[in-house]
Design a protein around this motif. Structure first.
Motif, mmCIF file in Angstrom:
data_model
loop_
_atom_site.group_PDB
_atom_site.id
_atom_site.type_symbol
_atom_site.label_atom_id
_atom_site.label_comp_id
_atom_site.label_asym_id
_atom_site.label_seq_id
_atom_site.Cartn_x
_atom_site.Cartn_y
_atom_site.Cartn_z
ATOM 1 N N LEU A 141 9.365 -6.924 3.980
ATOM 2 C CA LEU A 141 10.804 -7.183 3.935
ATOM 3 C C LEU A 141 11.000 -8.610 3.466
ATOM 4 N N GLN A 142 11.700 -8.804 2.350
ATOM 5 C CA GLN A 142 11.802 -10.128 1.742
ATOM 6 C C GLN A 142 13.236 -10.576 1.552
ATOM 7 N N LYS A 143 13.419 -11.885 1.659
ATOM 8 C CA LYS A 143 14.698 -12.532 1.363
ATOM 9 C C LYS A 143 14.426 -13.653 0.365
ATOM 10 N N ASP A 144 15.446 -14.005 -0.425
ATOM 11 C CA ASP A 144 15.279 -15.103 -1.370
ATOM 12 C C ASP A 144 15.492 -16.442 -0.665
ATOM 13 N N SER A 145 15.460 -17.545 -1.421
ATOM 14 C CA SER A 145 15.546 -18.883 -0.836
ATOM 15 C C SER A 145 16.867 -19.144 -0.119
ATOM 16 N N SER A 184 0.834 -1.192 0.000
ATOM 17 C CA SER A 184 0.000 0.000 0.000
ATOM 18 C C SER A 184 0.875 1.251 0.000
ATOM 19 N N ILE A 185 0.532 2.202 -0.860
ATOM 20 C CA ILE A 185 1.126 3.541 -0.833
ATOM 21 C C ILE A 185 -0.036 4.500 -1.080
ATOM 22 N N TRP A 224 16.097 0.157 2.419
ATOM 23 C CA TRP A 224 16.599 1.460 2.860
ATOM 24 C C TRP A 224 15.676 2.061 3.918
ATOM 25 N N LEU A 225 14.361 1.941 3.698
ATOM 26 C CA LEU A 225 13.404 2.456 4.678
ATOM 27 C C LEU A 225 13.540 1.704 6.010
ATOM 28 N N GLU A 226 13.790 0.395 5.935
ATOM 29 C CA GLU A 226 13.990 -0.387 7.162
ATOM 30 C C GLU A 226 15.209 0.145 7.926
ATOM 31 N N LYS A 227 16.273 0.465 7.217
ATOM 32 C CA LYS A 227 17.478 1.004 7.853
ATOM 33 C C LYS A 227 17.157 2.312 8.570
ATOM 34 N N VAL A 228 16.375 3.181 7.925
ATOM 35 C CA VAL A 228 15.990 4.449 8.544
ATOM 36 C C VAL A 228 15.291 4.184 9.872
ATOM 37 N N GLY A 229 14.371 3.214 9.886
ATOM 38 C CA GLY A 229 13.630 2.911 11.109
ATOM 39 C C GLY A 229 14.465 2.214 12.165
ATOM 40 N N LYS A 230 15.240 1.199 11.754
ATOM 41 C CA LYS A 230 16.042 0.441 12.713
ATOM 42 C C LYS A 230 17.115 1.305 13.362
ATOM 43 N N GLU A 231 17.736 2.180 12.573
ATOM 44 C CA GLU A 231 18.811 3.018 13.095
ATOM 45 C C GLU A 231 18.297 4.367 13.595
ATOM 46 N N GLN A 232 16.978 4.574 13.506
ATOM 47 C CA GLN A 232 16.309 5.788 13.968
ATOM 48 C C GLN A 232 17.023 7.045 13.456
ATOM 49 N N LEU A 233 17.201 7.072 12.129
ATOM 50 C CA LEU A 233 17.876 8.194 11.495
ATOM 51 C C LEU A 233 17.028 9.457 11.584
ATOM 52 N N LEU A 240 7.971 -1.396 12.557
ATOM 53 C CA LEU A 240 8.696 -2.525 11.983
ATOM 54 C C LEU A 240 8.071 -3.744 12.650
ATOM 55 N N SER A 241 7.291 -4.520 11.885
ATOM 56 C CA SER A 241 6.514 -5.587 12.501
ATOM 57 C C SER A 241 7.117 -6.962 12.261
ATOM 58 N N VAL A 242 7.047 -7.779 13.297
ATOM 59 C CA VAL A 242 7.452 -9.174 13.239
ATOM 60 C C VAL A 242 6.320 -9.954 13.890
ATOM 61 N N GLU A 243 5.707 -10.849 13.120
ATOM 62 C CA GLU A 243 4.577 -11.613 13.619
ATOM 63 C C GLU A 243 4.807 -13.077 13.282
ATOM 64 N N ALA A 244 4.569 -13.957 14.242
ATOM 65 C CA ALA A 244 4.779 -15.388 14.037
ATOM 66 C C ALA A 244 4.005 -15.868 12.807
ATOM 67 N N GLY A 245 4.705 -16.584 11.924
ATOM 68 C CA GLY A 245 4.079 -17.141 10.735
ATOM 69 C C GLY A 245 3.794 -16.135 9.635
ATOM 70 N N ALA A 246 4.235 -14.904 9.813
ATOM 71 C CA ALA A 246 3.967 -13.861 8.812
ATOM 72 C C ALA A 246 5.284 -13.233 8.360
ATOM 73 N N LYS A 247 5.218 -12.540 7.233
ATOM 74 C CA LYS A 247 6.389 -11.827 6.723
ATOM 75 C C LYS A 247 6.631 -10.587 7.579
ATOM 76 N N ARG A 248 7.905 -10.215 7.701
ATOM 77 C CA ARG A 248 8.243 -8.980 8.415
ATOM 78 C C ARG A 248 7.736 -7.804 7.602
ATOM 79 N N GLY A 249 7.217 -6.812 8.283
ATOM 80 C CA GLY A 249 6.655 -5.666 7.587
ATOM 81 C C GLY A 249 7.199 -4.351 8.079
ATOM 82 N N ILE A 250 6.891 -3.314 7.329
ATOM 83 C CA ILE A 250 7.295 -1.951 7.665
ATOM 84 C C ILE A 250 6.164 -1.024 7.246
#
Length: 152
Positions: free
Chosen positions: A65-69, A28-29, A82-91, A130-140
């Protein structure tokens, strides 16, 4: 017959690490112009007059947030990384400011081949979750808050 405009008719780009990256891994945007108004009531009128005096535009986003196999970051997900980095490092300040471009692929400029209506704006990134939910993909999720005027 009228044809509905679909989300895939919009291409959003954000400048991440000096390069414009397609915002491909977003669910969504949404654009909120957030018009600012001013009311005045004149002595000769019973009703107030409302005028639009500015905008505080923001584009809300939700990404995955996705990773390959092999567990490597997906190359086409550079914008969300890049957006994840902004949030994780609280830029803050200039470190979380960048350029954002919205291109309407279903709105070509008739006089110029392979050219489309687009708007560009400097934005300040606001990562709200920055969301982490069991059984779900990480989100932002968060907002791209306009810094100044939009350029067509």
């Amino acid at each position: 017959m009228a044809v509905a405009k679909m989300a895939y008719g919009i291409a959003d780009y954000i400048k991440a690490n000096g390069t414009f990256e397609l915002m491909a891994h977003f669910t969504s945007i949404s654009e909120s112009p957030n018009a600012e108004t001013e009311e005045t009531q004149y002595t000769v009128n019973k009703s107030k007059t409302t005028d639009t005096v500015g905008y505080a535009t923001a584009w809300g986003f939700e990404g995955i947030l996705q990773k390959d196999s092999e567990g490597e970051e997906v190359a086409s997900a550079k914008a969300v990384q890049w957006l994840e980095k902004v949030g994780k490092e609280q830029l803050l300040g200039e470190d979380c400011q960048t350029e954002f471009v919205r291109v309407e692929l279903d709105n070509p400029i008739a006089s110029k081949e392979n050219t489309f209506y687009a708007r560009q704006c400097m934005v300040a990134v606001e990562v709200s979750e920055l969301s982490v939910e069991a059984g779900a993909k990480r989100g932002i999720s968060g907002n791209l808050n306009a810094l100044g005027d939009i350029v067509v």
